[in-house]
Design a protein around this motif. Structure first.
Motif, mmCIF file in Angstrom:
data_model
loop_
_atom_site.group_PDB
_atom_site.id
_atom_site.type_symbol
_atom_site.label_atom_id
_atom_site.label_comp_id
_atom_site.label_asym_id
_atom_site.label_seq_id
_atom_site.Cartn_x
_atom_site.Cartn_y
_atom_site.Cartn_z
ATOM 1 N N ASP A 103 58.035 11.997 20.242
ATOM 2 C CA ASP A 103 57.958 13.464 20.178
ATOM 3 C C ASP A 103 56.726 13.945 19.424
ATOM 4 O O ASP A 103 56.746 15.003 18.791
ATOM 5 C CB ASP A 103 59.230 14.069 19.561
ATOM 6 C CG ASP A 103 60.430 13.935 20.467
ATOM 7 O OD1 ASP A 103 60.249 13.997 21.699
ATOM 8 O OD2 ASP A 103 61.546 13.762 19.957
ATOM 9 N N LEU A 104 55.653 13.154 19.493
ATOM 10 C CA LEU A 104 54.377 13.593 18.921
ATOM 11 C C LEU A 104 53.562 14.346 19.969
ATOM 12 O O LEU A 104 52.607 15.032 19.636
ATOM 13 C CB LEU A 104 53.589 12.381 18.405
ATOM 14 C CG LEU A 104 54.239 11.618 17.242
ATOM 15 C CD1 LEU A 104 53.458 10.348 16.939
ATOM 16 C CD2 LEU A 104 54.339 12.493 16.010
ATOM 17 N N ALA A 105 53.955 14.196 21.245
ATOM 18 C CA ALA A 105 53.334 14.930 22.350
ATOM 19 C C ALA A 105 54.452 15.434 23.257
ATOM 20 O O ALA A 105 55.473 14.763 23.426
ATOM 21 C CB ALA A 105 52.380 14.028 23.128
ATOM 22 N N ASP A 106 54.243 16.599 23.854
ATOM 23 C CA ASP A 106 55.260 17.198 24.724
ATOM 24 C C ASP A 106 55.385 16.465 26.051
ATOM 25 O O ASP A 106 56.462 16.379 26.621
ATOM 26 C CB ASP A 106 54.932 18.671 24.996
ATOM 27 C CG ASP A 106 54.948 19.502 23.720
ATOM 28 O OD1 ASP A 106 55.721 19.171 22.800
ATOM 29 O OD2 ASP A 106 54.172 20.471 23.652
ATOM 30 N N ASN A 107 54.248 15.986 26.569
ATOM 31 C CA ASN A 107 54.238 15.318 27.868
ATOM 32 C C ASN A 107 52.957 14.476 27.972
ATOM 33 O O ASN A 107 52.159 14.446 27.030
ATOM 34 C CB ASN A 107 54.318 16.345 29.013
ATOM 35 C CG ASN A 107 53.261 17.419 28.886
ATOM 36 O OD1 ASN A 107 52.093 17.154 28.629
ATOM 37 N ND2 ASN A 107 53.672 18.675 29.050
ATOM 38 N N GLY A 108 52.770 13.821 29.103
ATOM 39 C CA GLY A 108 51.603 12.959 29.283
ATOM 40 C C GLY A 108 50.282 13.696 29.180
ATOM 41 O O GLY A 108 49.314 13.184 28.620
ATOM 42 N N SER A 109 50.243 14.913 29.711
ATOM 43 C CA SER A 109 49.021 15.711 29.654
ATOM 44 C C SER A 109 48.683 16.079 28.207
ATOM 45 O O SER A 109 47.515 16.017 27.787
ATOM 46 C CB SER A 109 49.195 16.971 30.503
ATOM 47 O OG SER A 109 48.080 17.810 30.388
ATOM 48 N N HIS A 110 49.706 16.437 27.435
ATOM 49 C CA HIS A 110 49.503 16.783 26.027
ATOM 50 C C HIS A 110 49.026 15.551 25.261
ATOM 51 O O HIS A 110 48.125 15.641 24.422
ATOM 52 C CB HIS A 110 50.802 17.342 25.436
ATOM 53 C CG HIS A 110 50.674 17.823 24.035
ATOM 54 N ND1 HIS A 110 51.657 17.619 23.094
ATOM 55 C CD2 HIS A 110 49.674 18.490 23.391
ATOM 56 C CE1 HIS A 110 51.266 18.143 21.942
ATOM 57 N NE2 HIS A 110 50.070 18.673 22.097
ATOM 58 N N ALA A 111 49.613 14.386 25.551
ATOM 59 C CA ALA A 111 49.193 13.135 24.903
ATOM 60 C C ALA A 111 47.716 12.867 25.189
ATOM 61 O O ALA A 111 46.947 12.534 24.287
ATOM 62 C CB ALA A 111 50.051 11.971 25.385
ATOM 63 N N LYS A 112 47.325 13.039 26.446
ATOM 64 C CA LYS A 112 45.919 12.827 26.831
ATOM 65 C C LYS A 112 45.004 13.781 26.078
ATOM 66 O O LYS A 112 43.959 13.377 25.560
ATOM 67 C CB LYS A 112 45.752 13.004 28.339
ATOM 68 C CG LYS A 112 44.333 12.776 28.829
ATOM 69 C CD LYS A 112 44.233 13.024 30.324
ATOM 70 C CE LYS A 112 42.857 12.742 30.879
ATOM 71 N NZ LYS A 112 41.743 13.292 30.185
ATOM 72 N N ASP A 113 45.401 15.044 25.989
ATOM 73 C CA ASP A 113 44.595 16.043 25.275
ATOM 74 C C ASP A 113 44.437 15.685 23.795
ATOM 75 O O ASP A 113 43.345 15.801 23.232
ATOM 76 C CB ASP A 113 45.208 17.438 25.406
ATOM 77 C CG ASP A 113 45.113 18.002 26.825
ATOM 78 O OD1 ASP A 113 44.338 17.455 27.641
ATOM 79 O OD2 ASP A 113 45.842 18.968 27.112
#
Length: 77
Positions: free
Chosen positions: A27-37
């Motif tokens: 839960d450090l990123a909302d989704n894969g796109s957020h993780a990439k950003d």
């Protein structure tokens, strides 16, 4: 005075796990796109070092941080 960051354990079922996957699981990123950003913006550290590879393989005991949040890879026992 700043509070020290606490590190929470995030259990995984098998090693290795990719950084992008772990960011979502912890839960450090909302989704894969957020993780990439987050990774592209150099806001993610692994064991205290900035990590820019979304596919970085993580192992038991690695500590991932985003801002003031920290999560430790922990093999589910």
């Amino acid at each position: 005075m700043m509070r020290p960051m606490s590190t929470r354990d995030v259990p995984i079922t098998g090693e290795p796990i990719r950084l992008g996957q772990f960011l979502k699981l912890a839960d450090l990123a909302d989704n894969g796109s957020h993780a990439k950003d987050l990774i592209d913006a150099e806001e993610v550290t692994v064991n205290g070092e900035v990590e820019t590879r979304r596919g970085r393989q993580l192992a038991d005991g690695d500590i991932v941080a985003v801002g003031t949040e920290k999560a430790r890879v922990s093999l589910a026992r």
